[in-house]
Motif scaffolding. Structure first.
Motif, short mmCIF file in Angstrom:
data_model
loop_
_atom_site.label_atom_id
_atom_site.label_comp_id
_atom_site.label_asym_id
_atom_site.label_seq_id
_atom_site.Cartn_x
_atom_site.Cartn_y
_atom_site.Cartn_z
N ILE A 36 0.85 -1.19 0.00
CA ILE A 36 0.00 0.00 0.00
C ILE A 36 0.88 1.23 0.00
O ILE A 36 1.80 1.36 0.81
CB ILE A 36 -0.93 0.01 1.24
CG1 ILE A 36 -1.85 -1.22 1.20
CG2 ILE A 36 -1.74 1.29 1.30
CD1 ILE A 36 -2.65 -1.41 2.47
N TRP A 45 -3.87 5.69 -0.54
CA TRP A 45 -3.87 4.85 0.65
C TRP A 45 -5.24 4.22 0.86
O TRP A 45 -5.35 3.03 1.16
CB TRP A 45 -3.48 5.69 1.85
CG TRP A 45 -3.37 4.94 3.14
CD1 TRP A 45 -2.29 4.25 3.60
CD2 TRP A 45 -4.38 4.83 4.15
NE1 TRP A 45 -2.55 3.71 4.83
CE2 TRP A 45 -3.83 4.04 5.19
CE3 TRP A 45 -5.68 5.29 4.28
CZ2 TRP A 45 -4.55 3.73 6.35
CZ3 TRP A 45 -6.40 4.99 5.42
CH2 TRP A 45 -5.85 4.21 6.43
N GLY A 48 -5.84 1.20 -1.42
CA GLY A 48 -5.19 -0.04 -0.98
C GLY A 48 -5.85 -0.65 0.24
O GLY A 48 -6.15 -1.85 0.28
N GLY A 110 -0.83 -3.79 -6.73
CA GLY A 110 -0.29 -2.51 -6.29
C GLY A 110 0.68 -1.97 -7.33
O GLY A 110 0.97 -2.61 -8.35
#
Length: 203
Positions: A36, A45, A48, A110
């Motif tokens: 994250i 943020w 994630g 990610g």
């Protein structure tokens, strides 16, 4: 139906995350997990954290229904809805594995801004720019219809929102910065999640 939903969730986790990560590690030396990023509270943020929360809540929903802690919403508690959900969940698993295969060594969970990945445009990626996310949403919608309790519905909505955030706020700016004109041309030709819809770049 809750037992079947839990079984499908386990299969999805094993194939979509465990097996795929192991395969990625064998071929590249990396699991593909990037963690994250972003300042706590930022959109990056939240994307994630929200994604992880939605996955966990989605798994908890059928378990809590199986334990009679949660009950399905009566209007959605019908055999034809459960059957539709089962077919969607199975299709979502298959589509996720297929799209991950097409992504090859560029697969990751990610974004690491310091790395450069290949811009994949073949296979499922010739139809939509984010076929893995599309497949995951189909799977999650199916599980929700199989065990349509309030937590399952909330988990699906959170997943939908966080995937939108991940794509628009994290991945599209990253790919635009890395691939420039080639990525913008790709966005102009291929839809974001559904063929022909969202053929533009929002950054």
């Amino acid at each position: 139906m809750a037992v079947t939903a839990l079984g499908l969730y386990l299969i999805f986790a094993v194939l979509g995350f465990g097996w795929r990560s192991w395969t990625q590690y064998r071929h590249t030396g990396s699991t593909g997990f990037r963690g994250i990023h972003g300042r706590p509270g930022s959109l990056q943020w939240l994307a994630g954290v929200g994604f992880i929360a939605a996955i966990l809540a989605g798994a908890a929903a059928p378990l809590l229904q199986l334990l009679d802690i949660l009950a399905p919403i009566s209007v959605l508690d019908a055999t034809w809805i459960h059957t539709t959900g089962t077919m969607a969940a199975v299709a979502g698993i298959a589509a996720t594995v297929y799209a991950q295969r097409d992504m090859g060594q560029s697969w990751r969970i990610g974004v690491d801004p310091s790395e450069t990945t290949t811009l994949v445009r073949h296979g499922a990626f010739a139809l939509v720019r984010n076929p893995i996310f599309t497949a995951m949403l189909i799977f999650a919608a199916g599980i929700t219809l199989m065990t349509p309790n309030p937590l399952a519905l909330a988990a699906f909505l959170v997943l939908l929102v966080t995937i939108e955030l991940q794509v628009r706020v994290v991945e599209e700016p990253y790919l635009n910065a890395v691939h420039g004109r080639a990525y913008r041309d790709y966005c102009g030709a291929v839809g974001r999640f559904v063929p022909h819809i969202g053929r533009s770049l929002t950054v």
